[in-house]
Scaffold this active site. Structure first.
Site, mmCIF file in Angstrom:
data_model
loop_
_atom_site.group_PDB
_atom_site.id
_atom_site.type_symbol
_atom_site.label_atom_id
_atom_site.label_comp_id
_atom_site.label_asym_id
_atom_site.label_seq_id
_atom_site.Cartn_x
_atom_site.Cartn_y
_atom_site.Cartn_z
ATOM 1 N N GLU A 96 0.840 -1.189 0.000
ATOM 2 C CA GLU A 96 0.000 0.000 0.000
ATOM 3 C C GLU A 96 0.881 1.246 0.000
ATOM 4 O O GLU A 96 1.937 1.278 0.646
ATOM 5 C CB GLU A 96 -0.889 -0.007 1.251
ATOM 6 C CG GLU A 96 -1.819 1.177 1.371
ATOM 7 C CD GLU A 96 -2.560 1.215 2.699
ATOM 8 O OE1 GLU A 96 -3.632 1.836 2.764
ATOM 9 O OE2 GLU A 96 -2.046 0.617 3.683
ATOM 10 N N LYS A 196 -10.318 0.396 -0.624
ATOM 11 C CA LYS A 196 -10.183 0.246 0.826
ATOM 12 C C LYS A 196 -11.413 0.781 1.553
ATOM 13 O O LYS A 196 -11.863 1.905 1.303
ATOM 14 C CB LYS A 196 -8.922 0.968 1.309
ATOM 15 C CG LYS A 196 -8.583 0.727 2.779
ATOM 16 C CD LYS A 196 -7.269 1.408 3.126
ATOM 17 C CE LYS A 196 -6.877 1.183 4.581
ATOM 18 N NZ LYS A 196 -5.603 1.860 4.917
ATOM 19 N N CYS A 229 -4.451 -3.334 4.464
ATOM 20 C CA CYS A 229 -3.964 -2.770 5.728
ATOM 21 C C CYS A 229 -4.971 -2.864 6.870
ATOM 22 O O CYS A 229 -5.273 -3.953 7.353
ATOM 23 C CB CYS A 229 -3.516 -1.333 5.496
ATOM 24 S SG CYS A 229 -2.374 -0.706 6.768
#
Length: 479
Positions: A96, A196, A229
Protein backbone atom coordinates in the site's frame (compact mmCIF):
# COMPACT_ATOMS: atom_id res chain seq x y z
CA UNK A 1 10.81 -20.63 18.58
CA UNK A 2 7.71 -22.70 17.89
CA UNK A 3 4.33 -21.06 18.03
CA UNK A 4 0.95 -22.77 17.72
CA UNK A 5 -2.23 -20.71 17.75
CA UNK A 6 -5.61 -22.32 17.34
CA UNK A 7 -8.92 -20.61 16.60
CA UNK A 8 -12.08 -22.34 17.73
CA UNK A 9 -15.57 -22.89 16.38
CA UNK A 10 -17.89 -20.72 14.32
CA UNK A 11 -18.28 -18.08 17.01
CA UNK A 12 -14.69 -17.02 16.64
CA UNK A 13 -14.31 -13.25 16.73
CA UNK A 14 -10.67 -12.86 15.85
CA UNK A 15 -9.65 -9.30 15.25
CA UNK A 16 -6.41 -9.37 17.22
CA UNK A 17 -4.72 -12.47 18.53
CA UNK A 18 -1.64 -14.58 18.20
CA UNK A 19 1.90 -15.10 19.34
CA UNK A 20 3.18 -11.62 19.93
CA UNK A 21 6.81 -12.30 19.07
CA UNK A 22 8.57 -9.35 17.48
CA UNK A 23 11.77 -10.53 15.84
CA UNK A 24 14.55 -8.11 15.03
CA UNK A 25 15.72 -9.94 11.93
CA UNK A 26 14.40 -11.77 8.93
CA UNK A 27 13.31 -15.18 7.73
CA UNK A 28 13.12 -14.45 4.03
CA UNK A 29 12.08 -17.73 2.46
CA UNK A 30 13.99 -17.12 -0.77
CA UNK A 31 16.25 -20.09 -0.17
CA UNK A 32 13.20 -22.34 0.20
CA UNK A 33 12.12 -22.13 -3.45
CA UNK A 34 12.94 -25.39 -5.12
CA UNK A 35 11.51 -26.99 -8.20
CA UNK A 36 7.85 -27.03 -7.22
CA UNK A 37 5.31 -29.74 -7.84
CA UNK A 38 2.77 -28.50 -10.37
CA UNK A 39 -0.18 -30.17 -8.69
CA UNK A 40 0.51 -29.06 -5.11
CA UNK A 41 2.31 -25.73 -4.95
CA UNK A 42 2.65 -22.33 -6.53
CA UNK A 43 5.43 -19.75 -6.18
CA UNK A 44 4.55 -16.34 -4.69
CA UNK A 45 6.49 -13.16 -4.01
CA UNK A 46 5.89 -10.08 -1.85
CA UNK A 47 8.04 -6.99 -1.99
CA UNK A 48 8.76 -4.71 0.99
CA UNK A 49 9.40 -1.38 -0.67
CA UNK A 50 11.18 1.73 0.71
CA UNK A 51 9.00 4.03 -1.36
CA UNK A 52 10.40 7.24 -2.80
CA UNK A 53 8.22 9.91 -1.23
CA UNK A 54 7.21 13.42 -2.18
CA UNK A 55 9.33 15.96 -0.32
CA UNK A 56 6.21 18.03 0.26
CA UNK A 57 3.00 15.98 -0.03
CA UNK A 58 0.91 19.08 0.76
CA UNK A 59 2.18 20.99 -2.29
CA UNK A 60 0.04 21.33 -5.41
CA UNK A 61 1.91 19.93 -8.42
CA UNK A 62 1.16 18.96 -12.00
CA UNK A 63 0.22 15.51 -13.28
CA UNK A 64 3.57 15.34 -15.07
CA UNK A 65 5.49 16.06 -11.87
CA UNK A 66 3.45 13.42 -10.04
CA UNK A 67 4.19 10.87 -12.78
CA UNK A 68 7.91 11.60 -12.57
CA UNK A 69 7.93 10.66 -8.88
CA UNK A 70 5.67 7.63 -9.32
CA UNK A 71 7.77 6.34 -12.21
CA UNK A 72 10.78 6.20 -9.92
CA UNK A 73 8.89 3.74 -7.72
CA UNK A 74 7.51 1.89 -10.74
CA UNK A 75 11.04 1.47 -12.11
CA UNK A 76 11.92 -0.36 -8.88
CA UNK A 77 8.75 -2.44 -9.13
CA UNK A 78 9.71 -3.50 -12.63
CA UNK A 79 13.16 -4.61 -11.45
CA UNK A 80 11.55 -6.76 -8.76
CA UNK A 81 9.14 -8.31 -11.25
CA UNK A 82 12.01 -9.35 -13.49
CA UNK A 83 13.94 -10.76 -10.54
CA UNK A 84 10.85 -12.70 -9.49
CA UNK A 85 10.32 -13.97 -13.03
CA UNK A 86 13.73 -15.62 -12.92
CA UNK A 87 12.47 -17.63 -9.91
CA UNK A 88 9.27 -18.73 -11.74
CA UNK A 89 7.05 -16.58 -9.53
CA UNK A 90 3.37 -16.82 -10.48
CA UNK A 91 1.98 -13.96 -8.37
CA UNK A 92 3.66 -10.90 -6.86
CA UNK A 93 2.22 -8.44 -4.32
CA UNK A 94 3.36 -4.83 -3.81
CA UNK A 95 2.56 -2.68 -0.75
CA UNK A 96 0.00 0.00 0.00
CA UNK A 97 1.15 3.57 -0.77
CA UNK A 98 4.24 2.18 -2.49
CA UNK A 99 3.77 4.14 -5.72
CA UNK A 100 2.43 7.53 -4.63
CA UNK A 101 3.33 7.77 -0.91
CA UNK A 102 1.19 9.25 1.87
CA UNK A 103 0.30 12.31 4.00
CA UNK A 104 -1.52 14.08 1.17
CA UNK A 105 -4.58 16.28 1.37
CA UNK A 106 -7.59 15.57 -0.81
CA UNK A 107 -6.43 18.28 -3.23
CA UNK A 108 -2.69 17.61 -3.25
CA UNK A 109 -3.11 13.92 -4.07
CA UNK A 110 -5.26 14.59 -7.13
CA UNK A 111 -2.37 14.66 -9.69
CA UNK A 112 -1.30 11.22 -8.43
CA UNK A 113 -4.66 9.56 -9.17
CA UNK A 114 -5.39 7.29 -12.13
CA UNK A 115 -8.84 7.01 -13.65
CA UNK A 116 -10.31 3.65 -12.67
CA UNK A 117 -13.01 2.01 -14.83
CA UNK A 118 -14.97 -0.80 -13.20
CA UNK A 119 -13.60 -4.22 -14.19
CA UNK A 120 -17.10 -5.61 -13.72
CA UNK A 121 -18.30 -3.36 -16.54
CA UNK A 122 -15.24 -2.96 -18.77
CA UNK A 123 -12.81 -5.66 -19.86
CA UNK A 124 -9.55 -3.83 -20.42
CA UNK A 125 -5.86 -4.50 -20.96
CA UNK A 126 -4.12 -1.17 -20.21
CA UNK A 127 -0.80 -2.25 -21.72
CA UNK A 128 -2.33 -3.27 -25.05
CA UNK A 129 -4.99 -0.52 -25.06
CA UNK A 130 -3.12 2.47 -23.59
CA UNK A 131 -5.26 5.17 -25.25
CA UNK A 132 -8.66 3.85 -24.24
CA UNK A 133 -8.87 6.03 -21.10
CA UNK A 134 -7.07 9.20 -20.03
CA UNK A 135 -4.94 9.46 -16.89
CA UNK A 136 -4.11 5.74 -16.70
CA UNK A 137 -0.33 5.83 -17.01
CA UNK A 138 0.28 3.94 -13.75
CA UNK A 139 -2.21 1.21 -14.65
CA UNK A 140 -0.53 0.88 -18.04
CA UNK A 141 2.90 0.33 -16.52
CA UNK A 142 1.60 -2.23 -14.04
CA UNK A 143 -0.22 -4.10 -16.81
CA UNK A 144 2.94 -4.23 -18.93
CA UNK A 145 4.95 -5.49 -15.95
CA UNK A 146 2.52 -8.39 -15.52
CA UNK A 147 2.96 -9.30 -19.19
CA UNK A 148 6.73 -8.98 -19.12
CA UNK A 149 7.03 -11.05 -15.95
CA UNK A 150 4.34 -13.53 -17.05
CA UNK A 151 2.74 -13.41 -13.60
CA UNK A 152 -0.32 -12.12 -11.76
CA UNK A 153 0.47 -8.74 -10.23
CA UNK A 154 -1.20 -6.99 -7.27
CA UNK A 155 -0.43 -3.34 -6.55
CA UNK A 156 -1.90 -0.35 -4.72
CA UNK A 157 -2.50 3.11 -6.17
CA UNK A 158 -4.78 6.10 -5.83
CA UNK A 159 -7.73 6.24 -8.22
CA UNK A 160 -10.46 8.71 -9.15
CA UNK A 161 -14.04 8.31 -10.32
CA UNK A 162 -16.23 11.20 -11.49
CA UNK A 163 -19.64 11.64 -9.88
CA UNK A 164 -22.64 13.91 -10.48
CA UNK A 165 -24.42 16.40 -8.28
CA UNK A 166 -27.49 14.15 -8.45
CA UNK A 167 -25.55 11.71 -6.28
CA UNK A 168 -26.21 12.87 -2.68
CA UNK A 169 -22.85 11.44 -1.57
CA UNK A 170 -20.83 13.03 -4.38
CA UNK A 171 -18.09 15.25 -2.89
CA UNK A 172 -18.16 18.95 -3.70
CA UNK A 173 -15.22 18.59 -6.09
CA UNK A 174 -17.27 16.21 -8.25
CA UNK A 175 -15.20 13.08 -7.86
CA UNK A 176 -14.59 10.09 -5.61
CA UNK A 177 -11.02 9.30 -4.63
CA UNK A 178 -10.17 5.79 -3.52
CA UNK A 179 -7.25 3.89 -2.02
CA UNK A 180 -7.28 1.05 -4.53
CA UNK A 181 -5.68 -2.35 -5.03
CA UNK A 182 -5.58 -3.67 -8.58
CA UNK A 183 -5.05 -7.21 -9.84
CA UNK A 184 -3.61 -7.96 -13.28
CA UNK A 185 -3.42 -11.38 -14.89
CA UNK A 186 -0.22 -12.58 -16.52
CA UNK A 187 -1.51 -11.35 -19.90
CA UNK A 188 -1.95 -7.81 -18.55
CA UNK A 189 -5.75 -7.82 -18.27
CA UNK A 190 -7.23 -5.87 -15.36
CA UNK A 191 -8.85 -8.72 -13.40
CA UNK A 192 -10.40 -6.72 -10.57
CA UNK A 193 -9.96 -3.87 -8.12
CA UNK A 194 -10.58 -3.43 -4.40
CA UNK A 195 -11.26 -0.03 -2.81
CA UNK A 196 -10.18 0.25 0.83
CA UNK A 197 -13.14 0.35 3.21
CA UNK A 198 -11.55 1.00 6.60
CA UNK A 199 -9.45 4.10 6.13
CA UNK A 200 -6.92 5.02 8.80
CA UNK A 201 -6.57 8.82 8.97
CA UNK A 202 -6.61 9.07 5.17
CA UNK A 203 -8.32 12.40 4.47
CA UNK A 204 -7.34 12.22 0.80
CA UNK A 205 -9.64 9.25 0.14
CA UNK A 206 -13.32 8.37 0.25
CA UNK A 207 -14.98 5.23 1.60
CA UNK A 208 -16.96 3.30 -1.06
CA UNK A 209 -20.74 3.37 -0.65
CA UNK A 210 -20.74 -0.42 -0.27
CA UNK A 211 -17.88 -2.57 0.93
CA UNK A 212 -16.05 -4.29 -1.93
CA UNK A 213 -16.07 -8.05 -1.38
CA UNK A 214 -13.55 -8.94 -4.06
CA UNK A 215 -12.22 -12.36 -4.98
CA UNK A 216 -10.39 -13.45 -8.10
CA UNK A 217 -9.54 -16.81 -9.61
CA UNK A 218 -6.14 -17.94 -10.82
CA UNK A 219 -5.18 -20.93 -12.98
CA UNK A 220 -2.38 -21.91 -10.60
CA UNK A 221 -3.94 -21.74 -7.11
CA UNK A 222 -7.69 -21.24 -7.29
CA UNK A 223 -9.42 -18.35 -5.55
CA UNK A 224 -7.85 -15.37 -3.75
CA UNK A 225 -9.41 -12.70 -1.55
CA UNK A 226 -8.08 -9.17 -1.27
CA UNK A 227 -8.18 -6.25 1.18
CA UNK A 228 -5.85 -3.53 2.50
CA UNK A 229 -3.96 -2.77 5.73
CA UNK A 230 -6.40 -1.64 8.48
CA UNK A 231 -9.16 -3.78 6.89
CA UNK A 232 -7.64 -6.90 8.45
CA UNK A 233 -9.00 -5.90 11.88
CA UNK A 234 -12.63 -5.67 10.78
CA UNK A 235 -15.42 -8.08 9.92
CA UNK A 236 -16.06 -6.14 6.69
CA UNK A 237 -14.38 -7.03 4.44
CA UNK A 238 -11.78 -9.38 5.93
CA UNK A 239 -14.02 -11.96 7.57
CA UNK A 240 -16.89 -11.69 5.13
CA UNK A 241 -14.61 -12.42 2.17
CA UNK A 242 -13.60 -15.68 3.84
CA UNK A 243 -17.20 -16.84 3.98
CA UNK A 244 -16.56 -17.92 0.40
CA UNK A 245 -15.21 -21.40 1.14
CA UNK A 246 -13.23 -21.41 -2.11
CA UNK A 247 -11.00 -18.56 -0.88
CA UNK A 248 -7.81 -20.21 0.34
CA UNK A 249 -5.41 -17.32 -0.20
CA UNK A 250 -5.41 -13.59 0.59
CA UNK A 251 -3.30 -10.88 -1.03
CA UNK A 252 -2.70 -8.05 1.38
CA UNK A 253 -0.99 -4.74 0.48
CA UNK A 254 -0.33 -2.73 3.63
CA UNK A 255 1.44 0.36 4.96
CA UNK A 256 1.58 -0.80 8.55
CA UNK A 257 3.17 1.17 11.37
CA UNK A 258 4.13 -1.27 14.12
CA UNK A 259 2.79 -0.45 17.55
CA UNK A 260 3.62 -2.78 20.42
CA UNK A 261 2.54 -4.88 22.13
CA UNK A 262 -0.52 -5.79 20.04
CA UNK A 263 -0.19 -4.20 16.61
CA UNK A 264 2.96 -5.59 15.02
CA UNK A 265 2.65 -6.36 11.30
CA UNK A 266 4.10 -9.88 11.24
CA UNK A 267 2.04 -11.05 14.21
CA UNK A 268 -1.26 -9.77 12.78
CA UNK A 269 -0.53 -11.36 9.41
CA UNK A 270 0.51 -14.69 10.88
CA UNK A 271 -2.39 -14.79 13.34
CA UNK A 272 -4.85 -14.25 10.49
CA UNK A 273 -3.34 -17.08 8.43
CA UNK A 274 -3.35 -19.54 11.34
CA UNK A 275 -6.78 -18.65 12.69
CA UNK A 276 -8.56 -19.04 9.37
CA UNK A 277 -6.42 -21.77 7.83
CA UNK A 278 -5.45 -19.76 4.75
CA UNK A 279 -2.35 -18.40 3.03
CA UNK A 280 -1.64 -14.67 3.42
CA UNK A 281 0.65 -12.83 1.00
CA UNK A 282 1.42 -9.57 2.82
CA UNK A 283 3.52 -6.73 1.38
CA UNK A 284 4.41 -3.77 3.61
CA UNK A 285 6.33 -0.61 2.82
CA UNK A 286 9.75 -0.21 4.45
CA UNK A 287 10.39 2.97 6.42
CA UNK A 288 12.00 1.94 9.74
CA UNK A 289 12.26 5.55 10.91
CA UNK A 290 8.44 5.56 10.88
CA UNK A 291 8.18 2.10 12.43
CA UNK A 292 6.96 0.68 9.12
CA UNK A 293 8.26 -2.78 8.27
CA UNK A 294 7.03 -6.36 8.33
CA UNK A 295 6.07 -8.42 5.28
CA UNK A 296 5.59 -12.12 4.77
CA UNK A 297 4.20 -15.13 3.01
CA UNK A 298 2.28 -16.88 5.75
CA UNK A 299 0.71 -20.32 5.66
CA UNK A 300 -1.14 -21.86 8.62
CA UNK A 301 1.94 -23.90 9.48
CA UNK A 302 4.92 -21.73 8.54
CA UNK A 303 5.97 -18.22 7.58
CA UNK A 304 8.60 -16.64 5.39
CA UNK A 305 8.91 -13.12 6.70
CA UNK A 306 10.97 -9.95 6.82
CA UNK A 307 11.08 -7.52 9.74
CA UNK A 308 14.07 -5.18 10.04
CA UNK A 309 14.06 -1.91 11.97
CA UNK A 310 17.76 -1.26 11.28
CA UNK A 311 18.40 -1.86 7.58
CA UNK A 312 17.00 0.77 5.17
CA UNK A 313 17.09 -1.58 2.18
CA UNK A 314 14.15 -3.23 0.45
CA UNK A 315 13.48 -6.94 0.40
CA UNK A 316 11.84 -9.41 -1.97
CA UNK A 317 10.43 -12.54 -0.35
CA UNK A 318 9.84 -15.57 -2.57
CA UNK A 319 8.35 -18.82 -1.30
CA UNK A 320 6.69 -22.01 -2.44
CA UNK A 321 3.09 -22.09 -1.18
CA UNK A 322 0.63 -24.96 -0.90
CA UNK A 323 -2.43 -24.58 -3.14
CA UNK A 324 -4.56 -26.19 -0.45
CA UNK A 325 -3.30 -24.96 2.94
CA UNK A 326 -3.69 -27.33 5.86
CA UNK A 327 -3.51 -25.88 9.34
CA UNK A 328 -4.51 -26.64 12.88
CA UNK A 329 -8.17 -26.09 12.10
CA UNK A 330 -8.29 -27.50 8.59
CA UNK A 331 -6.11 -30.53 9.24
CA UNK A 332 -8.95 -32.67 10.60
CA UNK A 333 -10.96 -32.40 7.39
CA UNK A 334 -7.93 -32.97 5.20
CA UNK A 335 -6.29 -35.90 6.96
CA UNK A 336 -8.73 -37.21 9.55
CA UNK A 337 -6.38 -36.07 12.29
CA UNK A 338 -5.69 -32.81 14.05
CA UNK A 339 -2.81 -31.40 16.05
CA UNK A 340 -2.61 -33.36 19.35
CA UNK A 341 -2.36 -30.30 21.59
CA UNK A 342 -5.21 -28.61 19.76
CA UNK A 343 -7.37 -31.74 20.02
CA UNK A 344 -6.70 -31.95 23.74
CA UNK A 345 -7.49 -28.28 24.14
CA UNK A 346 -10.88 -28.60 22.43
CA UNK A 347 -11.75 -31.53 24.69
CA UNK A 348 -10.83 -29.44 27.72
CA UNK A 349 -13.10 -26.66 26.51
CA UNK A 350 -16.00 -29.00 25.91
CA UNK A 351 -15.54 -30.77 29.26
CA UNK A 352 -15.24 -34.20 27.66
CA UNK A 353 -12.97 -36.82 29.28
CA UNK A 354 -9.49 -36.97 27.83
CA UNK A 355 -7.73 -40.31 27.42
CA UNK A 356 -4.14 -41.25 26.71
CA UNK A 357 -2.82 -44.75 25.98
CA UNK A 358 0.62 -45.92 26.93
CA UNK A 359 2.22 -49.36 26.57
CA UNK A 360 0.45 -50.82 29.60
CA UNK A 361 -2.97 -49.22 29.95
CA UNK A 362 -5.34 -46.45 29.00
CA UNK A 363 -5.52 -43.45 31.32
CA UNK A 364 -8.67 -41.29 31.23
CA UNK A 365 -9.15 -38.08 33.12
CA UNK A 366 -12.58 -37.07 34.29
CA UNK A 367 -14.08 -34.07 32.56
CA UNK A 368 -11.28 -31.59 32.93
CA UNK A 369 -11.87 -28.56 35.08
CA UNK A 370 -10.04 -25.30 35.04
CA UNK A 371 -7.46 -24.75 37.73
CA UNK A 372 -9.13 -24.81 41.14
CA UNK A 373 -6.55 -22.40 42.48
CA UNK A 374 -7.03 -19.96 39.64
CA UNK A 375 -4.59 -17.05 39.53
CA UNK A 376 -5.98 -13.61 40.34
CA UNK A 377 -7.42 -11.35 37.67
CA UNK A 378 -6.17 -7.80 37.40
CA UNK A 379 -6.54 -4.81 35.08
CA UNK A 380 -3.91 -3.01 33.05
CA UNK A 381 -3.93 -0.60 30.13
CA UNK A 382 -2.75 -1.85 26.75
CA UNK A 383 -2.99 0.25 23.61
CA UNK A 384 -5.18 2.71 25.56
CA UNK A 385 -7.74 0.03 26.47
CA UNK A 386 -8.45 -1.37 29.95
CA UNK A 387 -7.68 -5.09 29.68
CA UNK A 388 -8.68 -7.81 32.14
CA UNK A 389 -5.72 -10.18 32.65
CA UNK A 390 -4.57 -13.25 34.52
CA UNK A 391 -0.89 -14.08 35.13
CA UNK A 392 0.59 -17.15 33.45
CA UNK A 393 2.37 -18.96 36.25
CA UNK A 394 4.01 -22.37 36.40
CA UNK A 395 5.45 -24.66 33.74
CA UNK A 396 2.08 -25.70 32.31
CA UNK A 397 -1.62 -25.23 32.81
CA UNK A 398 -4.97 -24.11 31.47
CA UNK A 399 -6.28 -20.57 31.90
CA UNK A 400 -9.26 -18.50 30.85
CA UNK A 401 -10.27 -14.89 31.28
CA UNK A 402 -13.52 -13.19 30.26
CA UNK A 403 -14.82 -9.70 29.59
CA UNK A 404 -18.45 -9.08 28.69
CA UNK A 405 -19.28 -11.69 26.02
CA UNK A 406 -15.70 -12.62 25.11
CA UNK A 407 -13.68 -15.38 26.79
CA UNK A 408 -10.09 -16.29 25.99
CA UNK A 409 -8.61 -19.70 26.81
CA UNK A 410 -4.98 -20.78 27.03
CA UNK A 411 -3.33 -24.18 27.18
CA UNK A 412 0.36 -23.64 27.82
CA UNK A 413 3.59 -25.41 28.61
CA UNK A 414 7.19 -24.30 28.73
CA UNK A 415 10.35 -26.35 29.09
CA UNK A 416 11.82 -24.22 31.88
CA UNK A 417 10.55 -21.57 34.22
CA UNK A 418 11.93 -18.08 33.82
CA UNK A 419 11.70 -14.87 35.77
CA UNK A 420 9.61 -13.10 33.14
CA UNK A 421 5.94 -12.41 33.84
CA UNK A 422 3.44 -13.36 31.14
CA UNK A 423 -0.28 -12.63 31.17
CA UNK A 424 -3.38 -13.66 29.24
CA UNK A 425 -5.59 -10.65 28.56
CA UNK A 426 -9.02 -9.87 27.12
CA UNK A 427 -10.78 -6.69 26.04
CA UNK A 428 -14.32 -6.44 24.73
CA UNK A 429 -15.45 -2.86 24.27
CA UNK A 430 -15.17 0.48 22.51
CA UNK A 431 -11.73 1.75 21.54
CA UNK A 432 -11.65 5.56 21.54
CA UNK A 433 -8.02 6.64 20.91
CA UNK A 434 -6.69 7.18 17.35
CA UNK A 435 -10.11 6.25 16.03
CA UNK A 436 -13.36 5.01 17.56
CA UNK A 437 -14.43 1.44 16.90
CA UNK A 438 -15.60 -1.64 18.76
CA UNK A 439 -12.94 -4.31 19.27
CA UNK A 440 -12.65 -7.77 20.79
CA UNK A 441 -9.11 -8.84 21.64
CA UNK A 442 -7.41 -11.92 23.09
CA UNK A 443 -3.74 -11.40 23.80
CA UNK A 444 -0.90 -13.29 25.44
CA UNK A 445 1.82 -10.80 26.36
CA UNK A 446 5.07 -10.62 28.21
CA UNK A 447 4.96 -7.88 30.81
CA UNK A 448 7.63 -5.21 31.08
CA UNK A 449 8.65 -6.33 34.56
CA UNK A 450 7.49 -8.57 37.37
CA UNK A 451 4.65 -6.33 38.55
CA UNK A 452 1.11 -6.54 37.20
CA UNK A 453 1.24 -2.82 36.43
CA UNK A 454 3.96 -3.48 33.81
CA UNK A 455 1.70 -5.63 31.62
CA UNK A 456 0.98 -3.75 28.41
CA UNK A 457 4.37 -2.09 28.07
CA UNK A 458 6.28 -2.33 24.80
CA UNK A 459 8.48 -5.45 24.69
CA UNK A 460 10.48 -6.31 21.60
CA UNK A 461 10.96 -10.08 21.86
CA UNK A 462 9.84 -13.21 23.68
CA UNK A 463 9.38 -16.87 22.83
CA UNK A 464 6.46 -19.14 23.66
CA UNK A 465 4.87 -22.46 22.79
CA UNK A 466 1.11 -22.25 23.13
CA UNK A 467 -2.38 -22.96 21.93
CA UNK A 468 -4.80 -20.07 21.88
CA UNK A 469 -8.59 -19.97 21.51
CA UNK A 470 -11.27 -17.33 21.90
CA UNK A 471 -14.97 -17.99 22.38
CA UNK A 472 -17.90 -15.58 22.35
CA UNK A 473 -20.23 -17.50 24.69
CA UNK A 474 -23.33 -16.97 22.54
CA UNK A 475 -22.75 -13.24 22.31
CA UNK A 476 -25.55 -11.82 20.13
CA UNK A 477 -23.05 -9.46 18.50
CA UNK A 478 -20.93 -12.34 17.21
CA UNK A 479 -20.74 -12.83 13.43
Amino acid sequence: MVCIMSGARSKLALFLCGCYVVALGAHTGEESVAEHHEAEYYVAAVYEHPSILSLNPLALISRQEALELMNQNLDIYEQQVMTAAQKDVQIIVFPEDGIHGFNFTRTSIYPFLDFMPSPQVVRWNPCLEPHRFNDTEVLQRLSCMAIRGDMFLVANLGTKQPCHSSDPRCPKDGRYQFNTNVVFSNNGTLVDRYRKHNLYFEAAFDVPLKVDLITFDTPFAGRFGIFTCFDILFFDPAIRVLRDYKVKHVVYPTAWMNQLPLLAAIEIQKAFAVAFGINVLAANIHHPVLGMTGSGIHTPLESFWYHDMENPKSHLIIAQVAKNPVGLIGAENATGETDPSHSKFLKILSGDPYCEKDAQEVHCDEATKWNVNAPPTFHSEMMYDNFTLVPVWGKEGYLHVCSNGLCCYLLYERPTLSKELYALGVFDGLHTVHGTYYIQVCALVRCGGLGFDTCGQEITEYFLYLSFVSDLRDDPRSP
